[in-house]
Design a protein around this motif. Structure first.
Motif, short mmCIF file in Angstrom:
data_model
loop_
_atom_site.label_atom_id
_atom_site.label_comp_id
_atom_site.label_asym_id
_atom_site.label_seq_id
_atom_site.Cartn_x
_atom_site.Cartn_y
_atom_site.Cartn_z
N PRO A 1 36.18 37.47 42.05
CA PRO A 1 36.75 38.53 43.18
C PRO A 1 35.67 39.53 43.15
O PRO A 1 35.79 40.47 44.01
N ASN B 1 38.54 42.82 49.93
CA ASN B 1 38.90 42.80 48.25
C ASN B 1 38.97 41.38 47.60
O ASN B 1 39.45 41.32 46.54
N ARG B 2 38.10 40.50 48.22
CA ARG B 2 38.14 39.01 47.63
C ARG B 2 36.57 38.80 47.66
O ARG B 2 35.57 39.47 48.18
N GLY B 3 36.31 37.84 46.76
CA GLY B 3 34.81 37.35 46.81
C GLY B 3 34.41 36.62 47.87
O GLY B 3 35.11 36.35 48.77
N LEU B 4 33.25 35.98 47.98
CA LEU B 4 32.85 35.12 49.08
C LEU B 4 33.52 33.87 48.93
O LEU B 4 33.33 33.41 47.93
N TYR C 1 25.03 39.43 41.43
CA TYR C 1 24.82 39.77 42.64
C TYR C 1 25.55 41.48 42.59
O TYR C 1 26.44 41.60 42.04
N GLN D 1 26.61 44.09 45.41
CA GLN D 1 26.70 44.17 47.00
C GLN D 1 27.17 45.66 47.27
O GLN D 1 28.24 46.25 46.93
N LEU E 1 29.32 40.89 42.01
CA LEU E 1 29.82 39.59 42.10
C LEU E 1 29.03 38.62 41.06
O LEU E 1 27.96 38.61 40.93
N ARG F 1 38.41 44.41 37.28
CA ARG F 1 38.49 44.55 38.81
C ARG F 1 37.96 45.63 39.51
O ARG F 1 37.24 45.69 40.59
N TYR F 2 38.27 46.88 38.82
CA TYR F 2 38.02 48.07 39.29
C TYR F 2 37.50 48.83 38.08
O TYR F 2 37.97 48.76 36.93
N ARG G 1 34.58 46.02 41.36
CA ARG G 1 34.22 47.20 42.13
C ARG G 1 34.06 48.47 41.28
O ARG G 1 34.85 49.00 40.53
#
Lengths: 114, 115
Positions: free
Chosen positions: B108, A41-44, B35, B37, B91, B9-10, B111
């Motif tokens: 972060p 649940n974190r970014g890269l 991006y 993912q 992202l 975030r969601y 999603r």
């Protein structure tokens, strides 16, 4: 087209042992190579990169990677693994000639056992 | 130094609905990336901005995805209409410049689940 291969979906290692996460690439021209780590649940998070110069690159948290042009590889290494190193690791490449689009591998899950 | 901020975030939506994501890059970073993912895969670049101009959007599905960075700072990514296969983490990343050797700093992520 440029590409990145991370041949292992998962790497298991015991705490205190050395670890290696493999990455091979294909790109036209000289490569720019990166390693990132992703926690749940974190970014890269950026670990290290190779641009030019010494083939051995040192990065954050004791990680290092070796650029091998003849084998087109950029494997991530650490002399002594920690349980807290358990995470998802991504290798990425950008070509110096042609496409500058960052291309990421599928990721390798590193599990460090106590 | 504050990192890259993303919201929400969601998000859960039904197919054919529209959705928008917001990103605020690190202050002073001229380059911004979006991006996608998908679970079990690495990030795939959708679009790269340099200030408020598009550098590369060759992998953006333009029939349903759009992005803008009007004032060269914040950016929004929109999907309209959403499909089931759009379920992924989106992202945002930024870098000081646009050179290929620049380090990218990631937010972060958002999603998205499309039902």
């Amino acid at each position: 087209a440029q590409s990145v291969a991370q041949p292992e979906d998962q790497v298991n290692v015991a705490e205190g042992n050395p670890l290696t996460v493999k990455c091979t690439y294909s790109v036209s021209g000289n490569p720019y190579l990166f390693w990132y780590v992703q926690y749940p649940n974190r970014g890269l998070q950026f670990l290290l990169k190779y641009i030019t110069g010494d083939n051995l690159v040192k990065g954050s948290y004791g990680f290092e990677a070796e650029f091998n042009k003849s084998q087109t590889s950029f494997h991530l290494k650490k002399p002594s693994a920690l349980v807290s190193d358990s995470a998802l690791y991504f290798c990425a490449v950008r070509g110096a000639g042609g496409s500058y689009i960052p291309t990421f591998g599928r990721g390798t899950s590193l599990i460090v056992h106590p | 130094e504050a990192g890259v901020a993303q919201s929400p975030r969601y998000k859960i939506i039904e197919k054919r609905q529209s959705v928008a994501f917001w990103c605020n890059p690190i202050s002073g970073h001229a380059t911004l990336y979006w991006y996608q993912q998908i679970l079990g895969q690495g990030p795939k670049l959708l679009i790269q901005f340099q200030n408020n101009g598009v550098v590369d959007d060759s992998q953006l599905p333009k029939d349903r995805f759009s992005a803008e960075r009007l004032k060269g700072v914040d950016s929004t990514l929109k999907i309209q209409p959403a499909k089931l296969e759009d379920s992924a983490v989106y992202l945002c990343a930024s870098s000081l410049g646009g050179a290929p050797g620049e380090t990218q700093y990631f937010g972060p992520g958002t999603r998205l689940l499309v039902l």
